[in-house]
Design a protein around this motif. Structure first.
Motif, PDB file in Angstrom:
ATOM      1  N   VAL B 180       0.587  -1.139  -0.030  1.00  0.00           N
ATOM      2  CA  VAL B 180       0.158  -0.478  -0.106  1.00  0.00           C
ATOM      3  C   VAL B 180       1.083   1.274  -0.233  1.00  0.00           C
ATOM      4  O   VAL B 180       0.547   2.693  -0.796  1.00  0.00           O
ATOM      5  N   GLN B 184       0.434   3.963  -2.623  1.00  0.00           N
ATOM      6  CA  GLN B 184       0.420   5.635  -2.508  1.00  0.00           C
ATOM      7  C   GLN B 184       1.744   6.520  -2.953  1.00  0.00           C
ATOM      8  O   GLN B 184       1.758   7.871  -3.618  1.00  0.00           O
ATOM      9  N   GLU B 185       2.987   6.246  -2.744  1.00  0.00           N
ATOM     10  CA  GLU B 185       3.842   7.010  -3.073  1.00  0.00           C
ATOM     11  C   GLU B 185       3.927   6.964  -4.792  1.00  0.00           C
ATOM     12  O   GLU B 185       4.691   8.086  -5.325  1.00  0.00           O
ATOM     13  N   ARG B 187       2.001   7.151  -6.270  1.00  0.00           N
ATOM     14  CA  ARG B 187       1.100   8.531  -7.098  1.00  0.00           C
ATOM     15  C   ARG B 187       1.122   9.882  -5.921  1.00  0.00           C
ATOM     16  O   ARG B 187       0.675  10.366  -6.222  1.00  0.00           O
ATOM     17  N   GLY B 188       3.019   9.744  -5.775  1.00  0.00           N
ATOM     18  CA  GLY B 188       3.149  10.963  -5.250  1.00  0.00           C
ATOM     19  C   GLY B 188       3.082  11.258  -3.833  1.00  0.00           C
ATOM     20  O   GLY B 188       3.624  12.348  -3.337  1.00  0.00           O
ATOM     21  N   ALA B 189       2.531  10.735  -3.396  1.00  0.00           N
ATOM     22  CA  ALA B 189       3.022  11.201  -1.733  1.00  0.00           C
ATOM     23  C   ALA B 189       4.334  10.497  -1.323  1.00  0.00           C
ATOM     24  O   ALA B 189       4.937   9.514  -1.557  1.00  0.00           O
ATOM     25  N   CYS B 190       5.012  10.936  -0.774  1.00  0.00           N
ATOM     26  CA  CYS B 190       5.578  11.778   0.113  1.00  0.00           C
ATOM     27  C   CYS B 190       5.630  11.180   2.110  1.00  0.00           C
ATOM     28  O   CYS B 190       5.333  11.835   2.106  1.00  0.00           O
ATOM     29  N   ASP B 192       8.322  10.677   3.966  1.00  0.00           N
ATOM     30  CA  ASP B 192       8.732  10.786   4.413  1.00  0.00           C
ATOM     31  C   ASP B 192       9.664  12.524   4.429  1.00  0.00           C
ATOM     32  O   ASP B 192      10.698  12.811   4.587  1.00  0.00           O
ATOM     33  N   GLN B 193       8.691  13.511   3.856  1.00  0.00           N
ATOM     34  CA  GLN B 193       8.841  14.578   4.623  1.00  0.00           C
ATOM     35  C   GLN B 193       7.089  15.280   4.897  1.00  0.00           C
ATOM     36  O   GLN B 193       6.277  14.353   5.451  1.00  0.00           O
ATOM     37  N   LEU B 202      -1.328  12.060   5.377  1.00  0.00           N
ATOM     38  CA  LEU B 202      -1.025  10.605   5.239  1.00  0.00           C
ATOM     39  C   LEU B 202      -1.487   9.031   5.674  1.00  0.00           C
ATOM     40  O   LEU B 202      -0.978   8.063   5.060  1.00  0.00           O
ATOM     41  N   PRO B 205      -4.623   6.784   3.524  1.00  0.00           N
ATOM     42  CA  PRO B 205      -4.139   6.359   2.519  1.00  0.00           C
ATOM     43  C   PRO B 205      -3.418   5.354   2.975  1.00  0.00           C
ATOM     44  O   PRO B 205      -3.262   4.172   1.960  1.00  0.00           O
ATOM     45  N   ALA B 208      -6.719   2.686   6.061  1.00  0.00           N
ATOM     46  CA  ALA B 208      -8.018   2.726   5.558  1.00  0.00           C
ATOM     47  C   ALA B 208      -8.205   1.829   4.630  1.00  0.00           C
ATOM     48  O   ALA B 208      -8.473   0.485   5.130  1.00  0.00           O
ATOM     49  N   PRO B 209      -6.457   0.935   3.691  1.00  0.00           N
ATOM     50  CA  PRO B 209      -6.975   0.082   3.023  1.00  0.00           C
ATOM     51  C   PRO B 209      -5.731  -1.427   3.445  1.00  0.00           C
ATOM     52  O   PRO B 209      -6.591  -2.121   3.709  1.00  0.00           O
TER      53      PRO B 209
END
Lengths: 309, 269
Positions: B180, B184-185, B187-190, B192-193, B202, B205, B208-209
């Motif tokens: 998961v 999500q990464e 799709r652009g999720a970061c 570590d930032q 975050l 995402p 929930a899954p």
């Protein structure tokens, strides 16, 4: 946006590997290849041959333990490059519907473009357009919870989520796994259109040789982490015996053609689709050409048998 | 991300040894007796029976000492802190230095030494238990010991089944977590930032899954267990029944000897 692998090797546990020496099997072993812009590449291989590991290198989720991966000239060894590349190389895992999380379908598809910092109007446009490309109507499913949809619809929402990022390359890990036959046909069709109409580079991991034959321009065959073969579908599928040795098959049409040839029926080489097989057989039975036969059928005087559409 | 990711849960070290083959109920009982003994041993000489017992147990377990020390490492810091506290807060025996409430004395060093040894040995015993007993056997052993509680209405067998199932699914969920996260990464999720708020956002995402997946697994598992006539309850038998063998009896006798030794030392030394 070409993707290049230069002598990429990957190990899950490098520390362990050092201890046990070269006898440790590598997940990827000296893989080199280039995927030119706009190509439809299919990746096939037995379970555990490294297909999923390979594709996760394409958007920087995994980094090689040796060798390097370049996307449009950018070395993915640098974190900044990996971040940048996510915008251009979209990736869906196997069973991508398991990543759905938002309250509504629209919110889930919007996750990607929002992460890119796209302004909200554009996000909404992209959501609608992405759903549309996967055959889903925003009005029908946009405001529904993703968990209320059928498995096939969820699958399409997940792929739409990647598409909404407007990538130049779309990497799909077994996009048809676990779907019923109709679902498989529909997804394959949508993917094909993404390649044809939007000009995306498509990298598709699949177990269906028929889908490879019908859609791919190039085929990469992996075996135990190594590149076994890399060529056009016709080239690759002409080596049925070698493929069989590494637990892979060939398209049904090819198998049938091979059998016929084996029993003395003359057929041209490079038959990989049902269409080609039917044409080849039709043009060799009886004195009639295919056109004559078709004309006969239309006039209702064909000698038995149903024409399959 | 990788289903080949090696994970050892509950720090179980898979090997064959006398200790590995012992009945988990006996091992649990001995561990508890050992802990109590360690608490009672307050003198340096009182530690001798404990130390002897531990050395024999470790050599019978085929576990490399390196593994034992690794399992203690996380707690070394706390042990050091406690030792230092002992040193500066005890005023017994020869006084070397004093300042207000703080005093460094020979008694302080002695206490610190005894304390460190005791805690160290207790940690060894706990580690030895989990290193030689798989999580499932631990759960089963515990459940067997607590079986009398079923008369009070406590669903011991069901609780034990829950613990076993939880252990079994930990690697599965870890795998799915990485999948998961990777999705999500992609799709652009970061992850570590960003500041606190960004990272909290975050969580959805990611969680929930995983929750959805937990429910999916639960439903499938329940159906599978149901279709194999699982009814819970105390009538279930084990594939490999726990049985007290010769090694177990000898271990119990050895433990008794250790306790006797401590008592003798406390009284006469």
């Amino acid at each position: 946006m070409p993707i290049t692998f230069e002598h990429v090797s990957y190990n899950y546990n490098p520390a362990d590997a050092k201890k046990r020496g070269a006898s440790i099997p590598q997940a990827l072993d000296d893989v080199s290849l280039t995927i030119p812009d706009g190509q439809f590449l299919a990746i096939i291989g037995h379970t555990g041959s490294g297909k999923s590991t390979l594709v996760q290198h394409m958007n920087g989720l995994l980094q090689p333990t040796s060798g390097r991966v370049l996307v449009d000239g950018l070395d993915l060894a640098e974190k900044a490059n990996r971040r940048a590349v996510r915008r251009y190389v979209g990736l869906t895992f196997q069973y991508p519907e398991y990543q759905l999380f938002a309250n509504t379908v629209a919110e889930d598809v919007a996750f990607g473009p929002r992460n890119l910092g796209v302004d909200e109007d554009e996000v909404q446009r992209r959501v609608r357009s992405a759903l549309d490309h996967l055959g889903l109507s925003y009005g029908e499913v946009g405001q529904q919870s993703p968990f209320e949809l059928s498995g096939g619809q969820q699958r399409r929402v997940a792929i739409a989520g990647a598409l909404a990022m407007h990538p130049k390359v779309l990497v799909l890990d077994e996009p048809m796994a676990g779907l019923d036959p109709q679902g498989r046909i529909e997804i394959m069709q949508h993917v094909h259109e993404l390649h044809d109409e939007l000009g995306l580079t498509i990298v598709m991991v699949t177990h269906s040789m028929e889908d490879v034959a019908e859609n791919a321009q190039s085929v990469l065959v992996l075996n135990r982490g190594r590149v076994f073969m890399h060529g056009t579908p016709a080239e690759v599928f002409s080596h049925a015996a070698e493929l069989h040795d590494i637990n892979l098959g060939v398209p049904r049409a090819t198998k049938f053609a091979d059998e016929l040839r084996g029993r003395g029926f003359p057929l041209p080489p490079d038959i990989i689709t049902l269409e080609q097989l039917a044409d080849a057989i039709a043009s060799r039975i009886g004195p009639r050409t295919k056109e004559q036969y078709l004309a006969l059928m239309q006039a209702g005087e064909a000698d038995g048998g149903e024409r399959r559409g | 991300m990788d289903s080949n990711r090696m994970l050892v849960f509950g720090s179980y070290y898979a090997t064959d040894s006398v200790l590995h083959r012992m009945d988990p109920r006996i091992k649990l009982t001995i561990a508890v007796v050992y802990m109590i003994t360690a608490i009672i041993a307050v003198t340096l000489q009182g530690i001798i029976p404990l130390a002897v017992f531990t050395v024999v147990a470790v050599s019978l377990s085929n576990i490399p000492w390196r593994e034992l020390f690794n399992s203690i490492k996380p707690l070394l810091f706390i042990m050091a802190l406690a030792a230092i506290f002992n040193i500066v807060a005890t005023n017994e025996g020869t006084l070397y230095w004093q300042w207000g409430y703080f005093a460094i004395s020979s008694g302080g060093f002695y206490n610190a030494l005894v304390f460190t040894l005791r805690i160290g040995l207790m940690l060894f015993a706990a580690s030895l238990l989990t290193l030689t007993t798989s999580p499932i056997d631990l759960a089963d052993g515990l459940a067997a010991i607590m079986r009398p509680l079923t008369r009070l209405g406590v669903p011991v067998q069901e609780l034990s089944m829950m613990v076993s199932i939880a252990f079994r699914f930990l690697p599965t969920f870890l795998d799915e977590y990485y999948k998961v996260k990777g999705a999500q990464e992609s799709r652009g999720a970061c992850f570590d930032q960003g500041g606190l708020i960004k990272r909290l956002k975050l969580l959805m995402p990611l969680l929930a899954p995983l929750f959805a997946s937990a429910f999916r697994h639960a439903e499938k598992l329940a159906q599978a267990m149901d279709s194999r006539c699982y009814r819970g309850g105390a009538d279930r038998t084990r594939l490999h029944p726990m049985s007290v063998g010769r090694a177990d009896v000898l271990a119990l006798l050895f433990t008794a000897a250790m306790v006797a030794g401590l008592i003798v030392i406390r009284v006469f030394w």
